[in-house]
Design an enzyme around this catalytic site. Structure first.
Site, PDB file in Angstrom:
ATOM      1  N   ASP A 160     -14.737 -19.549  31.213  1.00  0.00           N
ATOM      2  CA  ASP A 160     -14.079 -19.124  29.370  1.00  0.00           C
ATOM      3  C   ASP A 160     -12.912 -19.816  28.718  1.00  0.00           C
ATOM      4  O   ASP A 160     -13.747 -20.256  28.233  1.00  0.00           O
ATOM      5  CB  ASP A 160     -12.993 -17.487  29.641  1.00  0.00           C
ATOM      6  N   SER A 182     -14.731 -12.849  26.230  1.00  0.00           N
ATOM      7  CA  SER A 182     -14.248 -13.851  26.418  1.00  0.00           C
ATOM      8  C   SER A 182     -13.103 -13.056  26.703  1.00  0.00           C
ATOM      9  O   SER A 182     -12.233 -13.334  27.332  1.00  0.00           O
ATOM     10  CB  SER A 182     -13.992 -14.358  25.562  1.00  0.00           C
ATOM     11  N   LYS A 186     -10.943 -12.032  29.985  1.00  0.00           N
ATOM     12  CA  LYS A 186      -9.038 -13.000  30.744  1.00  0.00           C
ATOM     13  C   LYS A 186      -8.357 -11.846  31.180  1.00  0.00           C
ATOM     14  O   LYS A 186      -7.825 -11.757  32.098  1.00  0.00           O
ATOM     15  CB  LYS A 186      -8.649 -13.175  29.769  1.00  0.00           C
TER      16      LYS A 186
HETATM   17  N1  URA Z   1     -10.192 -14.707  21.236  1.00  0.00           N
HETATM   18  C1  URA Z   1     -10.839 -15.224  21.855  1.00  0.00           C
HETATM   19  O1  URA Z   1      -9.865 -15.035  23.683  1.00  0.00           O
HETATM   20  N2  URA Z   1     -11.854 -14.955  22.519  1.00  0.00           N
HETATM   21  C2  URA Z   1     -12.620 -15.363  21.580  1.00  0.00           C
HETATM   22  O2  URA Z   1     -14.092 -15.345  21.880  1.00  0.00           O
HETATM   23  C3  URA Z   1     -12.506 -15.139  20.603  1.00  0.00           C
HETATM   24  C4  URA Z   1     -10.779 -14.789  20.296  1.00  0.00           C
END
Ligand code: URA
Length: 435
Positions: A160, A182, A186
């Site tokens: 990411d 994304s 996480k």
């Molecule tokens: N926040 C993120 O962590 N990823 C994105 O793609 C957009 C906002």
């Protein structure tokens, strides 16, 4: 497998298999797929979208590019993700608040993105505060304090980190499949039991409309549930800034006020609503009213503030000295009427113009810069009344900011023209619609 063949399938609106997605993501993370091929794939995904299955597979492939946070014990582990909004400082309050409820909160946060500020930047306004903890630091702080707010480690979802940087410069950020993978990669890599999403819309957020926020919320929730994380969502209104303060040091000050039982009611309310969802998801409470009451008490009796102090201390920070704020200049109403618009994009640009946000990645931030709102949408104001104050030591930068602010604020001269422009509900429960 040949990268160009995978890219051409997405270009031609075909579905990618799990193997193809894994091949591209692992190859990109390890360096065998170059930026130019990954950007072509990101643009094809941006233009042609992905099915639910492809989004889940993409999220899994991103998680598999790194390690997951280990569980330290059986304590339920929770987190919140906000899509970012002007003046949103709820993370600073929510993490210690939930740690007071015997939950672990390993919050991996980010920096400012576009006009919205970042939790890490806000916390770095606290003298000495470290935001680059290792996985073992995170684990030991979860044991000792119960909450951590830090930046992504090099080992957690490295795909990411690389892909986000690429999307930022190839105009492929606003894609629901890419945003979902994304964000959720996480959060899932934090090994959570429950997650609450704050999906924001309006001029102070990166999604302009409620319909787009709903689409993103549905996609994020689907992936969270498939991964076995109890996921709930609120859709929240950012047609005006959250709270009174926008900026880094001044948002820490406002968070401290809320942690001490005071502060603006919208910040307190939203924090409690989000935290309450996590108390229900983890079965710490069985109904929302009890959850809200428990959280309110923890703000009012000093417990949440005490936990915040412990977290700050554990991360090397000190709250003993006050954080410097820039020189104050007031912005006055040119005529009387009702405040009918506070454009978040322009207010955010004013913060950036004063040095409180970044024009380019990696730029240093002036934490002392800020805006203190005196009026909100729907309030009536008189000629010459202060609508807001800017906090900035650099006179020419504050002149530039005031020019943006002039365009950001609309005062309708009669109730009739302001009709329908009064503030709408701050939050709406999206999970109950979905469930
Ligand atoms: N926040 C993120 O962590 N990823 C994105 O793609 C957009 C906002």
């Amino acid at each position: 497998m040949i990268p160009a063949v995978v890219i051409s399938k997405k270009r031609d609106r075909e579905q990618l298999s799990n193997d193809e997605i894994e091949f591209m993501i692992q190859g990109y993370a390890r360096g065998s797929i170059p930026d130019y091929q990954m950007s072509a794939l990101a643009m094809a995904i941006f233009l042609n979208g992905m099915s639910e299955q492809e989004i889940s597979n993409l999220t899994d492939a991103m998680i598999a590019s790194g390690s997951r946070l280990a569980k330290v014990d059986d304590t339920p582990r929770v987190d919140k993700h906000s899509t970012g909004g002007l003046g949103d400082k709820t993370s600073l309050i929510l993490a210690p608040l939930l740690a007071c409820c015997e939950l672990h909160v390993p919050m991996i946060s980010g920096r400012g993105l576009g006009i919205t500020g970042g939790t890490l930047d806000k916390l770095e306004a606290i003298s000495g505060f470290k935001t680059n903890l290792s996985e073992s630091d995170i684990e030991s702080q979860l044991r000792s304090v119960g909450c951590v707010i830090t930046g992504a480690t090099d080992t957690l979802v490295p795909a990411d980190k690389k892909l986000y940087g690429l999307r930022d410069v190839t105009a492929t950020v606003p894609s629901i499949p890419l945003i979902t993978a994304s964000i959720m990669s996480k959060k899932i890599a934090e090994t959570l039991d429950a997650l609450v999403l704050d999906v924001k819309f309006g001029s102070g957020a990166f999604l302009a409309t409620e319909a787009l926020a709903e689409q993103l919320a549905a996609s994020l929730m689907r992936v969270g549930k498939n991964a076995g994380v109890k996921t709930t969502a609120l859709i929240t209104d950012m047609t005006q800034p959250l709270g009174e303060m926008i900026g880094n040091a001044c948002e820490v000050d406002e968070s401290v006020e809320v942690l001490q039982g005071g502060g603006p009611s919208d910040v307190r309310e939203l924090t409690i609503e989000l935290a309450a969802r996590l108390l229900i998801s983890t079965q710490c409470e069985t109904n929302l009213d009890d959850a809200r009451l428990r959280l309110s008490r923890l703000l009012d009796n000093g417990a949440a503030m005490e936990r915040f102090e412990r977290m700050v201390q554990a991360q090397g920070g000190s709250l003993s000295s006050s954080r410097p704020l820039g020189k104050s200049r007031r912005f006055l109403a040119s005529h009387s009427g009702l405040v009918s618009s506070l454009d978040g994009q322009l207010l955010g640009q004013a913060i950036i113009a004063m040095g409180g946000g970044r024009k380019i990645a990696g730029e240093a931030i002036d934490f002392s810069v800020g805006i203190k709102m005196h009026s909100k949408i729907g309030e009536s104001v008189e000629t010459g009344q202060a609508l807001l104050e800017i906090l900035c030591d650099d006179e020419s930068a504050s002149d530039q900011a005031l020019r943006l602010i002039e365009q950001a604020i609309v005062i309708s001269s009669s109730e009739k023209t302001a009709q329908g422009k009064t503030a709408t509900a701050l939050w709406r429960d999206y999970s109950s619609i979905e469930n």
